[in-house]
Motif scaffolding. Structure first.
Motif, PDB file in Angstrom:
ATOM      1  N   LYS A 169       0.844  -1.194   0.000  1.00  0.00           N
ATOM      2  CA  LYS A 169       0.000   0.000   0.000  1.00  0.00           C
ATOM      3  C   LYS A 169       0.875   1.238   0.000  1.00  0.00           C
ATOM      4  CE  LYS A 169      -4.550  -0.927   0.559  1.00  0.00           C
ATOM      5  NZ  LYS A 169      -5.644  -0.248  -0.147  1.00  0.00           N
ATOM      6  N   ALA A 170       0.477   2.238  -0.809  1.00  0.00           N
ATOM      7  CA  ALA A 170       1.095   3.552  -0.686  1.00  0.00           C
ATOM      8  C   ALA A 170       0.592   4.184   0.607  1.00  0.00           C
ATOM      9  CB  ALA A 170       0.727   4.412  -1.887  1.00  0.00           C
ATOM     10  N   GLN A 246      -5.812  -5.458   4.036  1.00  0.00           N
ATOM     11  CA  GLN A 246      -6.240  -4.095   3.716  1.00  0.00           C
ATOM     12  C   GLN A 246      -5.139  -3.077   3.994  1.00  0.00           C
ATOM     13  OE1 GLN A 246      -9.779  -4.038   6.172  1.00  0.00           O
ATOM     14  NE2 GLN A 246     -11.136  -4.358   4.424  1.00  0.00           N
ATOM     15  N   MET A 247      -4.247  -3.431   4.917  1.00  0.00           N
ATOM     16  CA  MET A 247      -3.124  -2.550   5.245  1.00  0.00           C
ATOM     17  C   MET A 247      -1.911  -2.808   4.358  1.00  0.00           C
ATOM     18  SD  MET A 247      -3.475  -2.912   9.375  1.00  0.00           S
ATOM     19  CE  MET A 247      -1.994  -1.983   9.764  1.00  0.00           C
ATOM     20  N   GLY A 248      -1.983  -3.814   3.484  1.00  0.00           N
ATOM     21  CA  GLY A 248      -0.884  -4.095   2.568  1.00  0.00           C
ATOM     22  C   GLY A 248       0.139  -5.070   3.097  1.00  0.00           C
ATOM     23  N   HIS A 249      -0.304  -5.994   3.983  1.00  0.00           N
ATOM     24  CA  HIS A 249       0.619  -6.960   4.566  1.00  0.00           C
ATOM     25  C   HIS A 249       0.046  -8.371   4.479  1.00  0.00           C
ATOM     26  CE1 HIS A 249       3.096  -3.736   6.150  1.00  0.00           C
ATOM     27  NE2 HIS A 249       2.012  -3.181   6.665  1.00  0.00           N
ATOM     28  N   LEU A 250       0.903  -9.319   4.143  1.00  0.00           N
ATOM     29  CA  LEU A 250       0.527 -10.726   4.121  1.00  0.00           C
ATOM     30  C   LEU A 250       0.741 -11.292   5.523  1.00  0.00           C
ATOM     31  CD1 LEU A 250      -0.284 -13.180   2.330  1.00  0.00           C
ATOM     32  CD2 LEU A 250       2.166 -13.603   2.006  1.00  0.00           C
ATOM     33  N   PRO A 251      -0.338 -11.765   6.188  1.00  0.00           N
ATOM     34  CA  PRO A 251      -0.160 -12.299   7.551  1.00  0.00           C
ATOM     35  C   PRO A 251       0.615 -13.601   7.531  1.00  0.00           C
ATOM     36  CG  PRO A 251      -2.388 -12.703   6.785  1.00  0.00           C
ATOM     37  CD  PRO A 251      -1.739 -11.848   5.733  1.00  0.00           C
ATOM     38  N   GLN A 252       1.161 -13.959   8.682  1.00  0.00           N
ATOM     39  CA  GLN A 252       1.953 -15.194   8.743  1.00  0.00           C
ATOM     40  C   GLN A 252       1.085 -16.453   8.721  1.00  0.00           C
ATOM     41  OE1 GLN A 252       3.854 -13.177  11.997  1.00  0.00           O
ATOM     42  NE2 GLN A 252       3.921 -11.960  10.127  1.00  0.00           N
TER      43      GLN A 252
END
Length: 308
Positions: A169-170, A246-252
């Motif tokens: 995400k920007a 939604q925040m631009g992160h792939l969870p573990q």
């Protein structure tokens, strides 16, 4: 031999975060959990241990410099080991440390056109710093091929940097926040050209696209996004209304999470960085930390040194 120094390993806000009383932050303050404090994420790369490329300029940069004397060689009255700065994105926790470097010489800055546009307009650090040291912008491409030509930085002849476009995400202040551009966020495939050893670095990573998977498989060490354990982690703890994706992160966790992706890479070294204060893996005695260890995945910490 290429050296990678982890200056900071936490996500935005650090750990513990100044205003947070989640189980981790309250636990480390009160001594109720076994955990290390962490500053906001940044690494430095060198081929000689004297001159360094700073990758992301954390708001905690002054503390990080004091904690890592290798970056202050003391060769003259005013000196620094930082020869250049490279930015992965325009996130506030990756760029505001530039303001703390204002007393030095004009600062070579390597970033994409989208990031430079954000630093020129949306978060105009370039304009502010023009009254101090000034920034010397060197445009970075954002490749979709891990075999693309590498970027060379003067004074670092043995190190090549291949910037790769990735999905994240920007920042909220960017005009691209909801209209992603290919160069809003990059990962870096960094190579010691004298040995052929490589590390892939991506502290923000929402999806492992084919060219990112290719870069990870080319690397001897993979250091990637470890922000959140579960997709709904922030919502469950009452910290945010947004999921990790939604925040631009792939969870573990989960069948399509980061652990599964790293398992598919085989025996190369795997490290998580950019750990959010809410993530249970910060508690070294947690079930989640034990799961990471069972998968052979390390957790980055401030001061961690990697030699390739």
């Amino acid at each position: 031999m290429m050296k990678i120094l982890v200056l900071g390993s936490a996500a935005g806000g650090g750990f513990p975060q100044w205003n947070c009383n989640c189980p981790n932050c309250a636990g480390i303050r009160e001594g109720g959990i076994q955990a290390r404090a962490r500053t906001q994420s940044s690494i430095a790369v060198s081929s000689d241990g004297i001159d360094w490329v700073l990758i992301n300029a954390s708001p905690d940069i002054l503390y990080q410099l004091r904690a890592n004397p290798a970056l202050q060689p003391g060769r003259s009255v005013r000196d620094t080991g930082i020869r250049a700065v490279m930015l992965m994105d325009a996130q506030i926790d990756h760029v505001t440390g530039l303001l703390m470097l204002r007393e030095g010489q004009p600062l070579p800055l390597y970033c994409t056109a989208s990031v430079w546009n954000d630093l020129s307009h949306s978060l105009p650090l370039a304009k502010v710093l023009s009254h101090y040291c000034g920034l010397l912008w060197h445009p970075l491409p954002a490749h979709g091929n891990a075999h693309a030509p590498c970027v060379r930085i003067p004074g670092f002849d043995n190190i090549g940097f291949t910037p790769l476009s990735l999905k994240s995400k920007a920042p909220p202040y960017s005009p691209h926040r909801d209209q992603p551009q290919a160069d809003d966020n990059i990962g870096l495939l960094i190579e010691d050209r004298s040995t052929g050893k490589k590390i892939f670095y991506a502290p923000g990573l929402a999806e492992i696209e084919p060219h990112i998977d290719q870069a990870m498989r080319m690397a001897d060490c993979v250091m990637v996004d470890g922000t959140l354990w579960a997709d709904d982690e922030m919502i469950r703890l009452g910290l945010s209304g947004k999921t990790a994706s939604q925040m631009g992160h792939l969870p573990q966790s989960g069948p399509d999470g980061m652990i599964a992706a790293l398992d598919a890479l085989g025996s190369r070294r795997k490290i998580l960085i950019h750990i959010n204060n809410s993530n249970p893996i910060l508690n070294e005695k947690s079930e989640e930390a034990a799961i990471l260890e069972s998968h052979g995945i390390e957790l980055a910490f401030d001061g961690m040194e990697i030699s390739l």
